[in-house]
Design an enzyme around this catalytic site. Structure first.
Site, mmCIF file in Angstrom:
data_model
loop_
_atom_site.group_PDB
_atom_site.id
_atom_site.type_symbol
_atom_site.label_atom_id
_atom_site.label_comp_id
_atom_site.label_asym_id
_atom_site.label_seq_id
_atom_site.Cartn_x
_atom_site.Cartn_y
_atom_site.Cartn_z
ATOM 1 C CB THR A 192 -10.010 -5.396 7.600
ATOM 2 O OG1 THR A 192 -9.865 -4.370 6.639
ATOM 3 C CG2 THR A 192 -11.089 -6.351 7.102
ATOM 4 C CG ASP A 193 -10.299 -0.097 6.812
ATOM 5 O OD1 ASP A 193 -9.994 -1.149 6.214
ATOM 6 O OD2 ASP A 193 -9.737 0.994 6.580
ATOM 7 C CD GLU A 194 -9.920 -3.883 2.367
ATOM 8 O OE1 GLU A 194 -10.496 -4.697 1.630
ATOM 9 O OE2 GLU A 194 -8.759 -3.509 2.193
ATOM 10 C CE1 TYR A 226 -8.587 -9.887 4.139
ATOM 11 C CE2 TYR A 226 -9.242 -7.649 3.553
ATOM 12 C CZ TYR A 226 -8.646 -8.531 4.443
ATOM 13 O OH TYR A 226 -8.128 -8.075 5.635
ATOM 14 C CE LYS A 244 -10.098 -10.303 8.657
ATOM 15 N NZ LYS A 244 -9.206 -11.140 9.494
ATOM 16 N N PRO A 262 -11.091 -4.487 -9.929
ATOM 17 C CG PRO A 262 -11.494 -6.578 -10.876
ATOM 18 C CD PRO A 262 -10.418 -5.755 -10.253
HETATM 19 P P1 NAD Z 1 -0.347 -11.647 6.114
HETATM 20 O O1 NAD Z 1 -0.940 -12.128 4.846
HETATM 21 O O2 NAD Z 1 0.942 -10.925 6.085
HETATM 22 O O3 NAD Z 1 -0.161 -12.875 7.115
HETATM 23 C C1 NAD Z 1 -1.126 -13.872 7.284
HETATM 24 C C2 NAD Z 1 -0.490 -15.012 8.073
HETATM 25 O O4 NAD Z 1 -1.503 -16.011 8.309
HETATM 26 C C3 NAD Z 1 0.647 -15.709 7.333
HETATM 27 O O5 NAD Z 1 1.730 -15.935 8.225
HETATM 28 C C4 NAD Z 1 0.042 -17.033 6.877
HETATM 29 O O6 NAD Z 1 0.974 -18.083 6.749
HETATM 30 C C5 NAD Z 1 -0.958 -17.298 8.000
HETATM 31 N N1 NAD Z 1 -2.060 -18.171 7.589
HETATM 32 C C6 NAD Z 1 -2.821 -18.044 6.468
HETATM 33 N N2 NAD Z 1 -3.721 -19.051 6.422
HETATM 34 C C7 NAD Z 1 -3.540 -19.797 7.548
HETATM 35 C C8 NAD Z 1 -4.181 -20.939 8.079
HETATM 36 N N3 NAD Z 1 -5.189 -21.551 7.435
HETATM 37 N N4 NAD Z 1 -3.747 -21.445 9.255
HETATM 38 C C9 NAD Z 1 -2.718 -20.849 9.919
HETATM 39 N N5 NAD Z 1 -2.063 -19.760 9.453
HETATM 40 C C10 NAD Z 1 -2.479 -19.250 8.283
HETATM 41 O O7 NAD Z 1 -1.482 -10.781 6.799
HETATM 42 P P2 NAD Z 1 -1.382 -9.416 7.639
HETATM 43 O O8 NAD Z 1 -1.343 -8.283 6.700
HETATM 44 O O9 NAD Z 1 -0.336 -9.566 8.680
HETATM 45 O O10 NAD Z 1 -2.821 -9.405 8.316
HETATM 46 C C11 NAD Z 1 -3.037 -10.095 9.546
HETATM 47 C C12 NAD Z 1 -4.496 -9.938 9.954
HETATM 48 O O11 NAD Z 1 -4.803 -8.555 10.085
HETATM 49 C C13 NAD Z 1 -5.484 -10.499 8.929
HETATM 50 O O12 NAD Z 1 -6.547 -11.091 9.638
HETATM 51 C C14 NAD Z 1 -5.975 -9.258 8.184
HETATM 52 O O13 NAD Z 1 -7.287 -9.454 7.713
HETATM 53 C C15 NAD Z 1 -5.921 -8.217 9.281
HETATM 54 N N6 NAD Z 1 -5.714 -6.822 8.842
HETATM 55 C C16 NAD Z 1 -4.664 -6.500 8.036
HETATM 56 C C17 NAD Z 1 -4.423 -5.178 7.692
HETATM 57 C C18 NAD Z 1 -3.265 -4.772 6.813
HETATM 58 O O14 NAD Z 1 -3.189 -3.600 6.425
HETATM 59 N N7 NAD Z 1 -2.330 -5.650 6.515
HETATM 60 C C19 NAD Z 1 -5.298 -4.189 8.164
HETATM 61 C C20 NAD Z 1 -6.380 -4.546 8.965
HETATM 62 C C21 NAD Z 1 -6.568 -5.880 9.328
HETATM 63 O O1 DAU Z 2 -7.849 -1.499 4.903
HETATM 64 C C1 DAU Z 2 -7.259 -2.596 5.524
HETATM 65 C C2 DAU Z 2 -6.808 -3.572 4.467
HETATM 66 O O2 DAU Z 2 -5.657 -2.993 3.861
HETATM 67 C C3 DAU Z 2 -6.483 -4.959 5.004
HETATM 68 O O3 DAU Z 2 -7.649 -5.534 5.519
HETATM 69 C C4 DAU Z 2 -5.915 -5.848 3.899
HETATM 70 O O4 DAU Z 2 -5.505 -7.090 4.442
HETATM 71 C C5 DAU Z 2 -4.704 -5.149 3.302
HETATM 72 O O5 DAU Z 2 -4.201 -5.909 2.232
HETATM 73 C C6 DAU Z 2 -5.064 -3.743 2.830
HETATM 74 O O6 DAU Z 2 -5.974 -3.809 1.685
HETATM 75 P P1 DAU Z 2 -5.818 -2.797 0.441
HETATM 76 O O7 DAU Z 2 -6.434 -3.422 -0.731
HETATM 77 O O8 DAU Z 2 -6.237 -1.429 0.830
HETATM 78 O O9 DAU Z 2 -4.186 -2.782 0.350
HETATM 79 P P2 DAU Z 2 -3.203 -2.820 -0.916
HETATM 80 O O10 DAU Z 2 -1.839 -2.529 -0.396
HETATM 81 O O11 DAU Z 2 -3.406 -4.039 -1.741
HETATM 82 O O12 DAU Z 2 -3.696 -1.577 -1.763
HETATM 83 C C7 DAU Z 2 -3.711 -0.264 -1.223
HETATM 84 C C8 DAU Z 2 -4.285 0.652 -2.278
HETATM 85 O O13 DAU Z 2 -3.341 0.745 -3.354
HETATM 86 C C9 DAU Z 2 -5.579 0.165 -2.907
HETATM 87 O O14 DAU Z 2 -6.400 1.281 -3.200
HETATM 88 C C10 DAU Z 2 -5.147 -0.507 -4.196
HETATM 89 C C11 DAU Z 2 -3.915 0.288 -4.590
HETATM 90 N N1 DAU Z 2 -2.857 -0.460 -5.300
HETATM 91 C C12 DAU Z 2 -2.415 -1.619 -4.771
HETATM 92 C C13 DAU Z 2 -1.409 -2.353 -5.391
HETATM 93 C C14 DAU Z 2 -0.924 -3.670 -4.804
HETATM 94 C C15 DAU Z 2 -2.287 0.070 -6.471
HETATM 95 O O15 DAU Z 2 -2.689 1.146 -6.926
HETATM 96 N N2 DAU Z 2 -1.291 -0.659 -7.075
HETATM 97 C C16 DAU Z 2 -0.835 -1.859 -6.604
HETATM 98 O O16 DAU Z 2 0.056 -2.477 -7.242
#
Ligand code: NAD
Ligand code: DAU
Length: 361
Positions: free
Chosen positions: A137-139, A162, A166, A295
């Site tokens: 992730t970019d985070e 988180y 990562k 936070p």
């Molecule tokens: P998600 O939470 O939707 O899915 C995670 C999956 O991993 C689920 O199916 C869960 O059951 C499985 N899992 C969790 N713990 C496990 C374990 N111990 N063993 C086996 N399976 C397990 O997540 P996502 O949003 O699809 O993200 C997938 C990956 O991409 C993550 O590594 C996340 O850090 C990364 N990522 C996500 C985003 C985003 O915007 N969602 C952006 C950048 C990177």
């Molecule tokens: O940047 C990549 C990341 O994006 C991934 O690595 C993470 O897995 C993914 O969850 C996501 O993280 P964010 O924290 O950016 O996503 P989220 O959808 O939780 O929040 C997006 C933005 O919106 C963030 O600034 C927090 C804000 N937010 C989020 C929620 C859930 C709100 O203002 N209200 C909300 O209820």
């Protein structure tokens, strides 16, 4: 160009993982098998891939299990002769990591270690190395002010449990390359949106609340900025990197689409008003409710994606408005999916986390 045969996808029942399994199996030049190892946490939903075996008979195997289970990993590597690992499995929600960081340490750090170690031992025994593709992730880079962007050289400065977990996993992957020579690729992507995203994340949460006329929680003043990428574009980048990415390298992936949160939720409200008309005579923007800030809330993420653009010719293709329209349509047409995941566990989390907003859910 690498040819993939037996691909182990971890976390394939989650949001990006399930989109990727579909994407991979639909590639005309991929004829291999996908083994999906998923623990099925609250975020993993086998429904996301319920039609996949009938679409691709004999080419999809599901294993319910934990990436921390080293013995299970060994069995999978041997039974399916894995040559490629695409590692999505993680605890992925920042707010959950603030309430309870432990599962993040366990899955994201120890789980990645177990997977790396299993890949290394399999390589030692079989004399054939698996490609270990790590999804990150970019985070990990921390937070930006109004200006600037992250490159692949930006030092890591994670701010949430988180992102720290990562970052730790990225370091382990890199170390296995540097120390043991395990072939690895790491990509760091910005915020994804699209079908099958669990509605704890901003975009699906907003779509569903706006649809049902519930308050739409926006943290702080809604000024924080994220770079949004359509999940299909992310899958395309992964597919390209799997075949043509340089071993041992790290690649930034992004949508080149920075938006403040208030801009995103307002656009979703407007798009829903366009499709369904206002809610009870009121524009859906009136549902926006400013709530206490997260936070350590990172202010802004922005990726410089020059490296993947120039070395592989990839760029994000989906226009944000069009991507959001597609996503909204998907949620409207999959109310059964929404109903099914709104299980007790999900409701408990929502009640605990958003309890402060009256009648939010
Ligand atoms: P998600 O939470 O939707 O899915 C995670 C999956 O991993 C689920 O199916 C869960 O059951 C499985 N899992 C969790 N713990 C496990 C374990 N111990 N063993 C086996 N399976 C397990 O997540 P996502 O949003 O699809 O993200 C997938 C990956 O991409 C993550 O590594 C996340 O850090 C990364 N990522 C996500 C985003 C985003 O915007 N969602 C952006 C950048 C990177
Ligand atoms: O940047 C990549 C990341 O994006 C991934 O690595 C993470 O897995 C993914 O969850 C996501 O993280 P964010 O924290 O950016 O996503 P989220 O959808 O939780 O929040 C997006 C933005 O919106 C963030 O600034 C927090 C804000 N937010 C989020 C929620 C859930 C709100 O203002 N209200 C909300 O209820």
């Amino acid at each position: 160009m690498r040819r993939l045969k037996n691909v182990l996808v971890t976390g394939g029942c989650g949001f990006i993982g399930s989109n990727f399994v579909r994407y991979l199996l639909s590639r005309p030049n991929f004829e291999g098998v996908v083994v999906n190892l998923d623990k099925l946490t609250y975020a993993g939903n086998p429904e996301n891939l319920k039609d996949i075996l009938s679409l691709y008979p004999g080419r999809y195997v599901f294993v319910k299990g934990d990436i921390c289970d080293f013995e299970l990993l060994k069995k999978i590597f041997n039974a399916y002769q894995i040559d490629t690992i695409v590692h999505f499995a993680a605890e992925s929600h920042v707010d959950r990591s603030i309430l309870g960081p432990e599962p993040f340490i366990e899955t994201n750090i120890r789980g990645t270690f177990c997977l790396l170690e299993a890949a290394r031992l399999y390589w030692k025994e079989k004399k054939e190395a698996c490609l270990f593709y790590h999804i990150s992730t970019d985070e990990v880079y921390g937070s930006l002010g109004e200006k600037g962007f992250f490159t692949e050289q930006t030092p890591y400065r994670p701010n949430s449990p988180y992102s720290a977990s990562k970052a730790a996993s990225d370091h382990l992957v890199r170390a296995y390359y540097k120390t043991y020579g395990l072939p690895v690729i790491i990509s760091n992507c910005t915020n994804n949106y699209g079908p099958f995203q669990f509605p704890e994340k901003l975009i699906p949460l907003t779509i569903l609340n706006a649809l049902e006329g519930k308050p739409i929680p926006v943290y702080g003043k809604g000024e924080n900025v994220r770079d949004w990428i359509y999940v299909g574009d992310h899958c395309e980048a992964i597919w390209l990197l799997l075949r043509k990415g340089k071993i041992g390298e790290q690649y930034n992936i992004g949508g080149e689409n920075e938006r403040s949160n208030i801009e995103v939720v307002s656009l979703i409200c407007d798009l829903l008003d366009e499709v369904l008309g206002p809610f009870n005579g009121n524009p859906r923007r009136s549902l926006i409710t400013f709530v206490k800030d997260r936070p350590g809330h990172d202010f802004r993420y922005s990726m410089d994606i020059t490296k993947i653009k120039t070395s592989l010719g990839w760029y994000p293709k989906t226009n944000f408005r069009e991507g959001l329209k597609k996503t909204i349509r998907w949620y409207l047409e999959h109310q059964d999916w929404v109903f099914q995941i709104r299980s007790g566990t999900y409701q408990n989390w929502v009640n605990e986390f958003y309890g402060r907003i009256k009648h939010a859910f």
